[in-house]
Motif scaffolding. Structure first.
Motif, short mmCIF file in Angstrom:
data_model
loop_
_atom_site.label_atom_id
_atom_site.label_comp_id
_atom_site.label_asym_id
_atom_site.label_seq_id
_atom_site.Cartn_x
_atom_site.Cartn_y
_atom_site.Cartn_z
N ALA A 36 31.22 40.23 49.30
CA ALA A 36 32.49 39.71 49.80
C ALA A 36 33.40 40.84 50.27
CB ALA A 36 33.17 38.88 48.72
N LEU A 37 33.39 41.96 49.53
CA LEU A 37 34.20 43.11 49.93
C LEU A 37 33.73 43.68 51.27
CD1 LEU A 37 34.63 45.06 46.57
CD2 LEU A 37 36.47 44.31 48.08
N ALA A 38 32.43 43.71 51.45
CA ALA A 38 31.90 44.23 52.72
C ALA A 38 32.25 43.31 53.88
CB ALA A 38 30.39 44.40 52.61
N ARG A 39 32.29 42.01 53.60
CA ARG A 39 32.56 41.04 54.68
C ARG A 39 34.04 40.95 55.00
NH1 ARG A 39 30.39 34.73 54.78
NH2 ARG A 39 31.07 34.28 56.92
N TRP A 40 34.88 41.03 53.95
CA TRP A 40 36.34 40.94 54.15
C TRP A 40 37.00 42.15 53.47
CZ3 TRP A 40 33.91 36.37 52.05
CH2 TRP A 40 33.69 35.37 53.01
N PRO A 41 36.99 43.30 54.10
CA PRO A 41 37.44 44.53 53.43
C PRO A 41 38.96 44.70 53.35
CG PRO A 41 36.74 45.01 55.67
CD PRO A 41 36.42 43.55 55.44
N ASN A 42 39.72 43.91 54.06
CA ASN A 42 41.16 44.16 54.16
C ASN A 42 42.02 43.04 53.58
OD1 ASN A 42 40.81 46.67 55.58
ND2 ASN A 42 40.26 45.45 57.40
N VAL A 43 41.49 42.33 52.59
CA VAL A 43 42.28 41.27 51.95
C VAL A 43 43.38 41.92 51.10
CG1 VAL A 43 42.21 39.37 50.29
CG2 VAL A 43 40.32 39.69 51.90
N PRO A 44 44.65 41.52 51.27
CA PRO A 44 45.73 42.14 50.50
C PRO A 44 45.54 41.95 49.00
CG PRO A 44 46.61 40.86 52.34
CD PRO A 44 45.15 40.52 52.24
N ALA A 45 45.90 42.95 48.23
CA ALA A 45 45.81 42.87 46.77
C ALA A 45 46.88 41.94 46.22
CB ALA A 45 45.95 44.26 46.15
N ALA A 46 46.61 41.38 45.03
CA ALA A 46 47.55 40.48 44.36
C ALA A 46 48.17 41.20 43.16
CB ALA A 46 46.83 39.22 43.90
N TYR A 47 49.46 40.96 42.96
CA TYR A 47 50.20 41.59 41.87
C TYR A 47 50.96 40.50 41.10
CZ TYR A 47 49.49 45.91 44.55
OH TYR A 47 48.94 46.97 45.23
N GLY A 48 50.97 40.63 39.78
CA GLY A 48 51.80 39.74 38.97
C GLY A 48 51.14 38.46 38.50
N TRP A 49 49.84 38.31 38.73
CA TRP A 49 49.16 37.06 38.39
C TRP A 49 48.31 37.15 37.12
CZ3 TRP A 49 50.27 32.72 41.15
CH2 TRP A 49 50.94 32.91 42.38
N LEU A 50 48.02 38.34 36.65
CA LEU A 50 47.09 38.50 35.54
C LEU A 50 47.58 39.60 34.61
CD1 LEU A 50 44.24 37.50 34.55
CD2 LEU A 50 43.27 39.46 35.77
N SER A 51 47.45 39.36 33.30
CA SER A 51 47.79 40.40 32.33
C SER A 51 46.77 40.41 31.21
CB SER A 51 49.21 40.19 31.77
OG SER A 51 49.27 39.03 30.97
N LEU A 52 46.77 41.53 30.48
CA LEU A 52 45.90 41.72 29.32
C LEU A 52 46.78 41.98 28.12
CD1 LEU A 52 42.95 42.11 28.25
CD2 LEU A 52 43.28 44.56 28.70
N SER A 53 46.69 41.12 27.11
CA SER A 53 47.57 41.24 25.95
C SER A 53 47.12 42.37 25.02
CB SER A 53 47.58 39.92 25.17
OG SER A 53 46.41 39.80 24.37
N ARG A 54 47.94 42.67 24.04
CA ARG A 54 47.63 43.72 23.07
C ARG A 54 46.47 43.33 22.17
NH1 ARG A 54 51.74 47.60 22.90
NH2 ARG A 54 50.91 48.39 20.94
N ARG A 55 46.06 42.07 22.21
CA ARG A 55 44.90 41.63 21.43
C ARG A 55 43.68 41.37 22.31
NH1 ARG A 55 46.72 37.70 16.40
NH2 ARG A 55 47.61 39.39 15.11
#
Length: 213
Positions: free
Chosen positions: A8-27
């Motif tokens: 998918a990266l090779a086919r669509w190399p310029n997809v804008p990145a996403a920010y603020g949608w995913l986090s990893l908790s301290r656990r």
């Protein structure tokens, strides 16, 4: 990284990145932020736990970092940057009682060898390896501290009781090891709020401004 993700990266190399949608908790729990406000100011979303086993496995397989210390999940052609509430790797003890105590990441991979340990002013224990920075989960913190040994065989928990951290760590030049088969590594002090800068990761990756292309 999954082959279909690479394709998918090779086919669509310029997809804008996403920010603020995913986090990893301290656990070590992945959280979805449905309004994209994982690090919104002042309206930061607490997030909703992701529990679907297939989605969790997909995230785990495609989780990595860039050369700026920003961690992300590669969701097909789109890079989804992660808010790190503790560290890039959340570490727990292995449940395999037939072997010596070992550490696993929140992605269920062995962690180590550890080249540096850090204890912060709040009593949180961090580790550094070639995989990146890790934070011992609070559930296993006492077990790990009890298992760590100084060069003279004293448990870390006993050393901490006999000394006055954090000042003692500044002068002690202490080395500790987790089990007889693991190499000793220095233990240092982390001052409050410095974990990301000292250990080399970004808590809250931000999108570049239009002029930073």
């Amino acid at each position: 990284m999954d082959e279909q993700v690479l394709a998918a990266l090779a086919r669509w190399p310029n997809v804008p990145a996403a920010y603020g949608w995913l986090s990893l908790s301290r656990r070590g729990q992945w959280l979805l932020h449905p309004h994209g406000q994982a690090w919104g100011v002042p309206d930061e979303e607490p997030g909703e736990p992701i529990t679907n086993p297939q989605i969790l496995a997909f995230i785990k397989r495609n989780y990595q970092s860039d050369d700026q210390g920003r961690w992300f999940f590669q969701n097909g052609p789109q890079r989804v940057y992660v808010r790190l509430d503790g560290a890039p790797w959340i570490l727990r003890t292995s449940s395999d009682t037939s072997t010596a105590l070992a550490l696993l990441t929140h992605t269920d991979q062995p962690y180590g060898p550890i080249i540096r340990w850090w204890l912060d002013d709040g009593g949180h224990l961090y580790a550094q390896s070639d995989q990146g920075a890790g934070l011992i989960t609070d559930r296993d913190l006492i077990q790990v501290i009890d298992a760590l040994r100084t060069d003279d065989g004293q448990t870390l928990s006993a050393w901490l009781e006999d000394n006055d951290p954090p000042q003692a760590l500044d002068a002690a030049r202490l080395s500790i090891r987790l089990g007889d088969s693991c190499p000793a590594a220095p233990l240092g002090r982390l001052r409050a709020g410095t974990a990301a800068s000292v250990l080399g990761f970004v808590h809250r990756p931000t999108a570049p401004s239009p002029g930073d292309a």
